[in-house]
Design an enzyme around this catalytic site. Sequence first.
Site, PDB file in Angstrom:
ATOM      1  N   GLU A 200     -24.145   5.154 -52.880  1.00 27.08           N
ATOM      2  CA  GLU A 200     -23.902   3.716 -52.679  1.00 27.08           C
ATOM      3  C   GLU A 200     -23.195   3.014 -53.831  1.00 27.08           C
ATOM      4  O   GLU A 200     -23.610   1.929 -54.242  1.00 27.08           O
ATOM      5  CB  GLU A 200     -25.234   3.012 -52.380  1.00 27.08           C
ATOM      6  CG  GLU A 200     -25.987   3.614 -51.207  1.00 27.08           C
ATOM      7  CD  GLU A 200     -27.264   2.862 -50.846  1.00 27.08           C
ATOM      8  OE1 GLU A 200     -27.667   1.970 -51.599  1.00 27.08           O
ATOM      9  OE2 GLU A 200     -27.845   3.174 -49.798  1.00 27.08           O
ATOM     10  N   GLU A 307     -28.241   9.933 -42.952  1.00 27.90           N
ATOM     11  CA  GLU A 307     -29.485   9.148 -42.840  1.00 27.90           C
ATOM     12  C   GLU A 307     -29.560   8.441 -41.486  1.00 27.90           C
ATOM     13  O   GLU A 307     -29.861   7.250 -41.399  1.00 27.90           O
ATOM     14  CB  GLU A 307     -29.565   8.116 -43.971  1.00 27.90           C
ATOM     15  CG  GLU A 307     -29.433   8.735 -45.353  1.00 27.90           C
ATOM     16  CD  GLU A 307     -29.590   7.756 -46.506  1.00 27.90           C
ATOM     17  OE1 GLU A 307     -30.022   6.608 -46.268  1.00 27.90           O
ATOM     18  OE2 GLU A 307     -29.282   8.141 -47.640  1.00 27.90           O
TER      19      GLU A 307
HETATM   20  C1  XIL Z   1     -35.443   4.507 -48.351  1.00 18.74           C
HETATM   21  C2  XIL Z   1     -36.742   5.197 -47.985  1.00 18.74           C
HETATM   22  O1  XIL Z   1     -36.672   5.616 -46.648  1.00 18.74           O
HETATM   23  C3  XIL Z   1     -37.913   4.267 -48.203  1.00 18.74           C
HETATM   24  O2  XIL Z   1     -39.150   4.947 -48.029  1.00 18.74           O
HETATM   25  C4  XIL Z   1     -37.874   3.668 -49.605  1.00 18.74           C
HETATM   26  O3  XIL Z   1     -38.880   2.693 -49.748  1.00 18.74           O
HETATM   27  C5  XIL Z   1     -36.534   3.039 -49.883  1.00 18.74           C
HETATM   28  O4  XIL Z   1     -35.503   3.995 -49.664  1.00 18.74           O
HETATM   29  N1  XIL Z   1     -30.323   4.528 -48.369  1.00 18.74           N
HETATM   30  C6  XIL Z   1     -30.747   5.648 -49.034  1.00 18.74           C
HETATM   31  C7  XIL Z   1     -32.161   6.081 -48.904  1.00 18.74           C
HETATM   32  O5  XIL Z   1     -29.921   6.350 -49.637  1.00 18.74           O
HETATM   33  O6  XIL Z   1     -32.634   6.710 -50.059  1.00 18.74           O
HETATM   34  C8  XIL Z   1     -33.083   4.943 -48.548  1.00 18.74           C
HETATM   35  O7  XIL Z   1     -34.391   5.455 -48.299  1.00 18.74           O
HETATM   36  C9  XIL Z   1     -32.538   4.209 -47.331  1.00 18.74           C
HETATM   37  C10 XIL Z   1     -31.176   3.631 -47.630  1.00 18.74           C
END
Ligand code: XIL
Length: 409
Positions: A200, A307
Amino acid sequence: MKLLVPKINFCAGLLAAALLTGCATNQPTTLKAAFKKHFYVGVAINRDIATGDAVQADNVRRTPEQVQKDIALVKEQFNQISPENDMKWQIIQPRPGPDGYNFGPADAYVNFGLRNHMYIVGHCLVWHNQTPNWVFQGTNLPPETANAPEGRGPGFVFGSYFYNGPRCSRDELLERMREHIFTVVGRYKGKVKVWDVVNEAVADNGTNLLRNSLWLQIIGPDFIAKAFEYAHEADPHAILRYNDYGLENPVKRHKLMALIKSLQAQRVPVMAIGSQTHVSVSSPTFEQEDQELTDLESLGLPIHITELDVNGARRGQRGNSGDIAASAASTEGGLVSEAEQKQADAYSNLLRAFIKHKSVKLVTFWGVNDGVSWLARGRPLLFDANDQPKPAFYTVMRVATGKPPEADK
Ligand code: XIL
């Protein structure tokens, strides 16, 4: 129909899935089998799943029985895993120096993958979120008190955070980054096959290419190149990924493409593009997703959907702010009407686009079921909180067989 009844009796597990996807004709009943020819089908796992105990990390509360069911479903359906939180800097190195590491949860994660013969992803090495404050704090520079809120000691403010003490120097931060990457990547060398090296870094809004993070402010734009170089040195065989969200949006996507092209021109070892794909039931369309993948594959690198979830909440879809807490909160306010059907259609569009593009090598769902999802209120996954398949699951399985979306209705 005559044949269907006796044969289905032999189908273990997903009876309903068998009905709809054709166990009687020996068609696959699991995601990993259904998409075998196309890509890995993975899932982000939490600490409960990795350890086998209801330890209630990751903001998740499951009973021991639920954890066992979640584990069984992960093993049944998926052939790749990503760690939802346990390899993030905050958790794996909460304190400075070689004694500041906490490898227990990450070791459990990797061992789960090895035991179950899964393709193991590491997430993530350098990110502006879930990184402890000490990483950016200095030891040998004069305090910068100018920005300190009233009544606070020496320190500096960035975003909504106050950091104690002086800010570290470029050299200090590069050294911490190098030490962290060498230690973490080195520990799992040969086991973790893919690393999210930088997560990111692209700016959402405005004309700036890069997000205004402390990595950028302290090191400068070459923090990205340095992270990839260190990771490549630490494990020359690992696939090194750049990962970001919101790439369905053409403006952000073109920024990402400019970044990757500039890294490629500098011969930085970026080896795969991760598109997080936190989307909603209303967008993207098939055409928009198709266009995203066409654009991204012009970079000449494999594409990983890292994701995946499809938020059914009324104010669904990940916010543009890049702020995790705000995004999770935005799922409040109930589900859109007919959320389940719209979600099934949205998944169908996405999966059809993924199988159309041969450069998509891996698709990871961000959680095994709605009950453990970070966007639980938007019920964004293929299985419900009881690990039962939802309409979207059957639709996705139909897409794998190449049947048109409506064929079984
Ligand atoms: C999220 C997790 O799913 C949560 O449990 C945590 O509280 C915050 O992070 N982008 C990413 C992930 O790269 O690491 C994030 O995961 C969601 C957004």
